[in-house]
Design an enzyme around this catalytic site. Structure first.
Site, mmCIF file in Angstrom:
data_model
loop_
_atom_site.group_PDB
_atom_site.id
_atom_site.type_symbol
_atom_site.label_atom_id
_atom_site.label_comp_id
_atom_site.label_asym_id
_atom_site.label_seq_id
_atom_site.Cartn_x
_atom_site.Cartn_y
_atom_site.Cartn_z
ATOM 1 N N GLY A 368 0.832 -1.199 0.000
ATOM 2 C CA GLY A 368 0.000 0.000 0.000
ATOM 3 C C GLY A 368 0.864 1.245 0.000
ATOM 4 N N GLY A 370 1.160 5.047 2.006
ATOM 5 C CA GLY A 370 0.712 5.948 3.058
ATOM 6 C C GLY A 370 1.138 7.365 2.776
ATOM 7 N N PHE A 372 3.515 8.917 4.040
ATOM 8 C CA PHE A 372 4.962 9.101 4.073
ATOM 9 C C PHE A 372 5.693 8.179 3.102
ATOM 10 C CE2 PHE A 372 4.150 10.476 8.632
ATOM 11 C CZ PHE A 372 4.112 11.803 8.266
ATOM 12 N N GLY A 373 4.980 7.422 2.309
ATOM 13 C CA GLY A 373 5.650 6.574 1.341
ATOM 14 C C GLY A 373 5.057 5.188 1.274
ATOM 15 N N LYS A 389 8.704 -0.054 5.321
ATOM 16 C CA LYS A 389 8.205 1.280 4.994
ATOM 17 C C LYS A 389 9.348 2.099 4.404
ATOM 18 C CE LYS A 389 6.823 4.317 8.194
ATOM 19 N NZ LYS A 389 5.933 5.019 9.153
ATOM 20 N N ASP A 486 -1.815 10.587 15.318
ATOM 21 C CA ASP A 486 -2.322 10.246 13.981
ATOM 22 C C ASP A 486 -3.056 8.904 14.008
ATOM 23 O OD1 ASP A 486 -2.786 10.896 11.336
ATOM 24 O OD2 ASP A 486 -0.934 10.002 10.598
#
Length: 677
Positions: A368, A370, A372-373, A389, A486
């Site tokens: 996926g 997000g 931030f990347g 990530k 968040d």
């Protein structure tokens, strides 16, 4: 399913080889309650199993409320190397038909459905149904009270020394079993291409457990199967053994379609080379002097070389400041971050390791994207699965956020927090390596019309409670007091048993135990729709900011609707929920995929608690300790909530509505916005 009659059916070549266990606990009559309940499972279980992320499902059918008479429990599992969901569904459906044909009117049956060489890549499956109360308990498949099915090829044996072959087969299956137990989906495949002297046969293996077993129970179950293989069966050219919740198979041909197959060395290849035989006593005088001198000189040179390498390495470490980075030191521009001594055991991966594990960040491994990347699935050579990530250089999460997340989450240990395994920093690349959780994130289920049906109320309330316990740990019980900032469905990850794990700590803040609130002088970051009004408007955040986000999250879990789905002049989910609660029409808020029935009181309490969490004034909101108490103590009288923040997305006629709500993140992407001074 104790006390069973084993019936083994071997079909002709090119057809299925099926083992079936007919229960001896009794029969049901036509048109009985049991018959009706069995028909319900027959109609629903194949499709539900194939649509499950784990290709595994347990289900109970009971047409008579408040009665256990005629209850049918069932379990279905498809082989995890299949990508053909239609074939999985058809396999389970065929197993139902076959069970009713071969075990007519039996109240219990188990079918093991697999294929021979001509249909090797067809996905096999397992089906079991019974009225036994303990049938669906994972412990029922790991204890010794179940009959197992085994079948070994009888025509041909593996060529070579029988003892060597038997040891190789046990090594192959034993190691594959260990890989399967360690994998999140409890499934693994392997091959051995060099069994031993005298044979060039390549063997392929598969081991699988039902995903609800723990790693220890899975391994124990598989080891019992491997241990049942005797000296005669181990040299057969293939075989398979099944129990209710685990199975193993080996063949001399590729019978699965799995890209993650593991190469398993044979025992003979692992054996150390034999030591050279000593020279006969009578020949020792024949050794030439120059041979002795050459041997001594080579040994001295080797020692000298090792000493020189050691000295150079010490010198390089001594002069490394400003010229490179130590194993636990990272640098970007003029800023240097040396990892704290207490994190010295924390894994720092080489970038090439990450490339190899993710197949060069291939699209096939992408899980996926997000704010931030992107996030990728990876697999290390030892079989450990990871989630990687890869932070975008222009994502807004720079060196400071990277350092923050590593130092923060590495110190936090809780069952409801995702585990950070390590990190990597090389040039522009900043990478975080997490444990891999097979069921992705909560938003993948809760906002999807088809997948949300997989989350019944028991799973949803468990996710709500798990998230609350994770937040309570961050706010109160961890050695660092942390505000997440968040919290949203895409940051709630789900493990193989649908347990909630809070993730993404890049925006989290550590604060003093004496602080009740803090004002950010940098920028407001987070996701609109989940941000508390005092934070969105004035940059003031506290533990009550996370409480607000938790309240929004809870309403989304109960309703199956996004809070920020609508913008402009429409009432958002918070206002809609409060209005229905005030009118005592809260049942209209419940997700249509849920049936309130016996859980109606619990659902209403969750809505009440959520509305208390999203009240406009932070002081009115409960703490997470209060929330846990309200969730666990069903006799506690709950307060009536005041109207929530962002009661209307329109600021017309509402002086209290903050102007920041005009912007919406309709896709839940994290937003950074500069705070006006």
């Amino acid at each position: 399913m104790a006390g069973v009659l084993l019936l083994l059916i071997l079909m002709p070549a090119s057809a299925s080889a099926i083992g079936i266990v007919c229960g001896s606990g009794g029969n049901y009559t036509a048109n009985s309650t049991y018959h009706s309940n069995l028909a319900v499972l027959n109609a629903t279980l194949p499709a539900n199993t194939s649509s499950s992320p784990q290709l595994f499902l347990t289900a109970t059918a009971n047409a008579t409320a408040n009665s256990t008479a005629g209850v049918v429990r069932a379990l279905a599992l498809c082989r995890h190397d299949t990508t053909n969901l239609t074939a999985c569904r058809e396999c389970v459906a065929s197993s139902f038909s076959y069970a009713q044909k071969m075990c007519p009117n039996h109240t219990a049956a188990t079918v093991y459905y697999d294929y021979d060489e001509t249909n090797a890549l067809q996905p096999g499956c397992l089906l079991g149904f019974s009225g036994d109360r303990d049938f669906l308990s994972p412990a029922s498949g790991t204890t010794g009270n179940g009959t197992f099915f085994q079948y070994f090829n009888t025509v041909t044996s593996i060529p070579g020394n029988a003892g060597v072959v038997a040891a190789a087969v046990r090594q192959l299956l034993g190691q594959t079993a260990r890989y399967a137990a360690a994998a999140a989906r409890r499934f693994a495949t392997g091959f051995m291409d060099s069994i031993g002297p005298g044979t060039t046969t390549t063997l392929y293996s598969l081991a699988q457990c039902t995903p609800d077993l723990s790693a220890g129970d899975c391994l124990a179950c598989l080891q019992r199967l491997v241990g049942s293989i005797n000296a005669t069966n181990s040299v057969r050219l293939g075989g398979r053994i099944f129990r209710l919740r685990c199975n193993v198979r080996f063949e001399a041909f590729m019978f699965f379609d799995d890209k993650n197959i593991q190469r398993i060395p044979s025992p003979s290849s692992l054996a150390q080379a034999p030591a050279p035989a000593p020279a006969p006593a009578g020949k020792r005088h024949g050794v030439k002097p120059w041979v002795i001198a050459l041997s001594v000189a080579a040994s001295v040179a080797l020692v000298a070389l090792c000493f020189i390498v050691y000295c150079l390495r010490r010198l390089r470490i001594k002069n490394t400041k400003g010229k490179g980075k130590r194993p636990h030191e990272f640098q970007e521009g003029d800023e240097v971050w040396e990892m704290e001594a207490e994190l010295s055991e924390f894994a720092v991966f080489d970038f090439n390791q990450i490339l190899e594990a993710t197949d060069n960040f291939s699209e096939e491994n992408k899980l996926g994207e997000g704010g931030f990347g992107p996030v990728y699935k990876g697999r290390f050579p030892d079989g450990v699965e990871i989630a990687v990530k890869r932070l975008d250089s222009d994502s807004g999460q720079g060196f400071i956020e990277f350092k923050n997340e590593v130092e923060l989450i590495a110190k936090l240990q809780h069952r409801n927090l995702v585990r950070l395994m390590g990190c990597c920093s090389q040039g522009e690349e900043k990478i975080l390596v997490y444990e891999y959780l097979p069921n992705k994130s909560l938003d993948f289920f809760i906002f999807d019309e088809d997948r949300k049906a997989l989350l019944d109320w028991n799973k949803r309330i468990a996710i709500i409670v798990g998230t609350a316990e994770g937040l309570l740990y961050l706010h109160k019980h961890s050695r660092l007091r942390v505000i997440h900032r968040d919290l949203k469905p895409s940051n709630i990850l789900l493990d193989g048993e649908m347990n909630a794990k809070i993730s993404d700590f890049g925006l989290a803040k550590i604060f003093s135990s004496n602080n009740t609130d803090t004002n950010t002088t940098r920028k407001v970051v987070g996701t609109y729709g989940y941000m508390a009004p005092e934070y969105a408007s004035h940059g003031i955040f506290s533990i009550k900011s996370d409480v607000f986000s938790f309240g929004v999250l809870t309403l989304e879990i109960v309703s199956g609707k996004r809070n920020s789905h609508e913008c402009g002049a429409f009432i958002n989910l918070l206002g809609h929920a409060w209005q229905l609660f005030e009118e005592e029409s809260w049942g209209e808020l419940i997700d249509a995929a849920l049936v309130p029935n016996i859980y109606s009181t619990e659902m209403m309490r969750c809505i009440n608690i959520a509305l208390l969490c999203v009240q406009e004034n932070a002081v009115d909101r409960p703490t997470m300790l209060d929330v846990i108490a309200m969730l666990s103590n069903k006799s506690m009288i709950l307060q009536k909530p005041k109207h929530p923040a962002y009661f209307s997305l329109s600021t017309a006629g509402n002086k209290e509505a903050p102007t920041t709500t005009k912007s919406c993140s309709v896709n839940d992407v994290t937003i950074s916005t500069v705070t006006p001074r």
